[in-house]
Enzyme design. Structure first.
Site, PDB file in Angstrom:
ATOM      1  N   GLY A  23       0.875  -1.180   0.000  1.00  0.00           N
ATOM      2  CA  GLY A  23       0.000   0.000   0.000  1.00  0.00           C
ATOM      3  C   GLY A  23       0.908   1.224   0.000  1.00  0.00           C
ATOM      4  O   GLY A  23       1.829   1.320   0.831  1.00  0.00           O
ATOM      5  N   GLN A  48      -5.407  -8.608  -3.223  1.00  0.00           N
ATOM      6  CA  GLN A  48      -5.548  -7.640  -2.118  1.00  0.00           C
ATOM      7  C   GLN A  48      -7.009  -7.344  -1.818  1.00  0.00           C
ATOM      8  O   GLN A  48      -7.365  -7.046  -0.676  1.00  0.00           O
ATOM      9  CB  GLN A  48      -4.816  -6.327  -2.467  1.00  0.00           C
ATOM     10  CG  GLN A  48      -3.315  -6.430  -2.487  1.00  0.00           C
ATOM     11  CD  GLN A  48      -2.782  -6.764  -3.860  1.00  0.00           C
ATOM     12  OE1 GLN A  48      -3.445  -7.401  -4.671  1.00  0.00           O
ATOM     13  NE2 GLN A  48      -1.551  -6.354  -4.132  1.00  0.00           N
ATOM     14  N   ARG A  88      10.583  -0.762  -3.925  1.00  0.00           N
ATOM     15  CA  ARG A  88       9.487  -0.851  -4.915  1.00  0.00           C
ATOM     16  C   ARG A  88       9.485   0.457  -5.697  1.00  0.00           C
ATOM     17  O   ARG A  88       9.595   1.526  -5.106  1.00  0.00           O
ATOM     18  CB  ARG A  88       8.124  -1.090  -4.243  1.00  0.00           C
ATOM     19  CG  ARG A  88       7.920  -2.541  -3.833  1.00  0.00           C
ATOM     20  CD  ARG A  88       6.491  -2.853  -3.473  1.00  0.00           C
ATOM     21  NE  ARG A  88       5.695  -3.276  -4.617  1.00  0.00           N
ATOM     22  CZ  ARG A  88       4.371  -3.426  -4.564  1.00  0.00           C
ATOM     23  NH1 ARG A  88       3.707  -3.175  -3.444  1.00  0.00           N
ATOM     24  NH2 ARG A  88       3.702  -3.824  -5.621  1.00  0.00           N
ATOM     25  N   ASP A 112      -1.009   5.082  -6.558  1.00  0.00           N
ATOM     26  CA  ASP A 112       0.389   4.902  -6.151  1.00  0.00           C
ATOM     27  C   ASP A 112       1.278   6.052  -6.611  1.00  0.00           C
ATOM     28  O   ASP A 112       2.363   6.260  -6.061  1.00  0.00           O
ATOM     29  CB  ASP A 112       0.931   3.579  -6.687  1.00  0.00           C
ATOM     30  CG  ASP A 112       0.313   2.425  -5.922  1.00  0.00           C
ATOM     31  OD1 ASP A 112      -0.822   2.048  -6.256  1.00  0.00           O
ATOM     32  OD2 ASP A 112       0.933   1.960  -4.949  1.00  0.00           O
ATOM     33  N   ASN A 162      -2.087   2.927 -10.462  1.00  0.00           N
ATOM     34  CA  ASN A 162      -2.671   2.190  -9.337  1.00  0.00           C
ATOM     35  C   ASN A 162      -2.612   0.710  -9.686  1.00  0.00           C
ATOM     36  O   ASN A 162      -2.195   0.321 -10.787  1.00  0.00           O
ATOM     37  CB  ASN A 162      -4.109   2.648  -9.078  1.00  0.00           C
ATOM     38  CG  ASN A 162      -4.657   2.092  -7.770  1.00  0.00           C
ATOM     39  OD1 ASN A 162      -3.963   2.123  -6.738  1.00  0.00           O
ATOM     40  ND2 ASN A 162      -5.857   1.545  -7.782  1.00  0.00           N
TER      41      ASN A 162
HETATM   42  O1  MRU Z   1       0.921  -3.738  -4.735  1.00  0.00           O
HETATM   43  P1  MRU Z   1       0.191  -3.023  -3.639  1.00  0.00           P
HETATM   44  O2  MRU Z   1      -0.742  -3.888  -2.884  1.00  0.00           O
HETATM   45  O3  MRU Z   1       1.129  -2.241  -2.763  1.00  0.00           O
HETATM   46  O4  MRU Z   1      -0.712  -1.963  -4.434  1.00  0.00           O
HETATM   47  C1  MRU Z   1      -1.542  -1.125  -3.687  1.00  0.00           C
HETATM   48  C2  MRU Z   1      -2.392  -0.224  -4.502  1.00  0.00           C
HETATM   49  O5  MRU Z   1      -2.328  -0.194  -5.709  1.00  0.00           O
HETATM   50  C3  MRU Z   1      -3.257   0.737  -3.742  1.00  0.00           C
HETATM   51  O6  MRU Z   1      -4.428   1.026  -4.445  1.00  0.00           O
HETATM   52  C4  MRU Z   1      -2.481   2.039  -3.488  1.00  0.00           C
HETATM   53  O7  MRU Z   1      -1.212   1.766  -2.997  1.00  0.00           O
HETATM   54  C5  MRU Z   1      -3.192   2.936  -2.554  1.00  0.00           C
HETATM   55  S1  MRU Z   1      -3.229   2.328  -0.875  1.00  0.00           S
HETATM   56  C6  MRU Z   1      -3.962   3.537   0.055  1.00  0.00           C
END
Ligand code: MRU
Length: 343
Positions: free
Chosen positions: A50, A187, A86, A228, A238
């Site tokens: 996240g 997720q 990341r 993101d 995202n």
């Molecule tokens: O790969 P992830 O689970 O880290 O990706 C998360 C997302 O794409 C979320 O939508 C984003 O980080 C916003 S979290 C408030």
């Protein structure tokens, strides 16, 4: 004494603990994240995930490391390793830059800790502001579709897109949430369902490829997702699958909102074409693994396409819901950000 005690982060001034999100919802396992190398592993494997949470855990880990008497050079090396853990979510880079601005002017443990805690506290407040700003957009009885997980697990507070849903629900609007399972790492199916169950907000889980039918049947009045990285022109990255939803929303004339804190805006990024999109390992698509077990259904050498994120163009966005307002125009959003922060 507990300094931070959120859904997925705990810090007592000596020990940083993170909730292993790959084990949810079957198991709640807390892991130590005091060593930056361990945290890099947690982030890469999405035990910590996240956009906001990644950045918050990184600054807390570095601030905690200062308590052990690390040198300035080591501190910078660890910051660099965390920065590279990341590539897409810019909160990580923005939060590290903020902490490094302090560490480079005063390499004093107490000052660095104060800043890290302020960053975490601020995220909690940003979530509440996003929630309040966005909740007004929903009507009683709306069906709301969301993707991935954007709740308390992904932030220090109530979340971003999920925080908006939560606030609208608590303000008395009877919503029904449709949760995309969010392949490949689920997720939505594992985490958002877990959070909504705990919040007692009614929801229905669906496979990502079922969203189109729901929209055609008129069961979705709003779509809200997190982000993101938001570029200056309003394009945003995202979780992969978001772009497809935006295209579907456009076809079905359903409002499509993106919610996030100012820390997810990359003012140095002109458009979505400049956003680095992480590609992940093939095994995530050939099968699935978690605390529920592990299975591989595709031939073990099947060629795979596995971008972790996609970029949605600004033209498909109805509005950007931020802590500093709701914007229908990306230029106005950037102007407000830069004016508000005195840039
Ligand atoms: O790969 P992830 O689970 O880290 O990706 C998360 C997302 O794409 C979320 O939508 C984003 O980080 C916003 S979290 C408030």
């Amino acid at each position: 004494m507990s300094l931070i005690d959120s859904l997925s982060l705990r810090y007592d001034g000596k020990k940083l603990m993170v909730l292993d999100q790959t084990q949810l919802p079957q198991k709640q396992v807390w892991l130590e994240a005091n060593d930056p190398n361990d945290l890099v592993g947690h982030i890469r494997e999405l035990r910590v995930r996240g956009a906001p949470l990644i950045g918050l855990s990184a600054v807390l880990c570095l601030a905690n490391l200062m308590q052990t008497g690390v040198s300035e050079k080591e501190f910078e090396i660890h910051a660099g390793q965390l920065r590279a853990s990341r590539p897409t979510a810019v909160n990580l880079m923005n939060n590290l830059d903020r902490l490094l601005a302090v560490s480079r002017s005063t390499f004093v443990a107490a000052d660095i800790l104060r800043e890290a805690l302020a960053i975490v506290k601020e995220d909690e407040e940003l979530c509440l502001k996003i929630a309040k700003n966005g909740a007004a957009l929903f009507a009683d009885g709306d069906g709301v579709l969301t993707h991935c997980n954007t709740g308390g697990l992904a932030t220090a507070g109530v979340g971003t897109a999920l925080g908006v849903i939560r606030e609208a629900w608590h303000s008395g609007k009877r919503l029904h949430v449709y949760v995309d399972e969010t392949r490949p790492l689920l997720q939505g199916g594992r985490l958002t369902t877990w959070e909504l169950s705990a919040l007692k907000i009614p929801y229905t889980l669906l496979c990502d490829n079922m969203a189109a039918i729901l929209m055609r049947e008129g069961r979705v009045q709003q779509i809200i997702v997190g982000c993101d990285r938001i570029a200056r022109n309003g394009d945003f990255a995202n979780k992969v699958g978001t772009y497809g939803l935006a295209v579907l929303a456009h076809h079905h004339k359903i409002p499509f909102y993106v919610a996030g804190p100012y820390t997810t805006i990359d003012v140095a990024c002109a458009s979505g074409a400049d956003i680095p999109v992480e590609e992940r390992v093939a095994s995530e698509v050939r099968g699935v693994k978690g605390s529920f077990g592990s299975v591989e259904w595709a031939p073990s050498a099947a060629p795979v396409f596995n971008p972790s994120f996609d970029v949605t163009p600004a033209a498909l966005v109805t509005g950007w819901i931020l802590d500093f307002g709701v914007f229908k125009d990306a230029k106005k959003m950037i102007d407000a950000l830069e004016k508000g922060r005195g840039v």
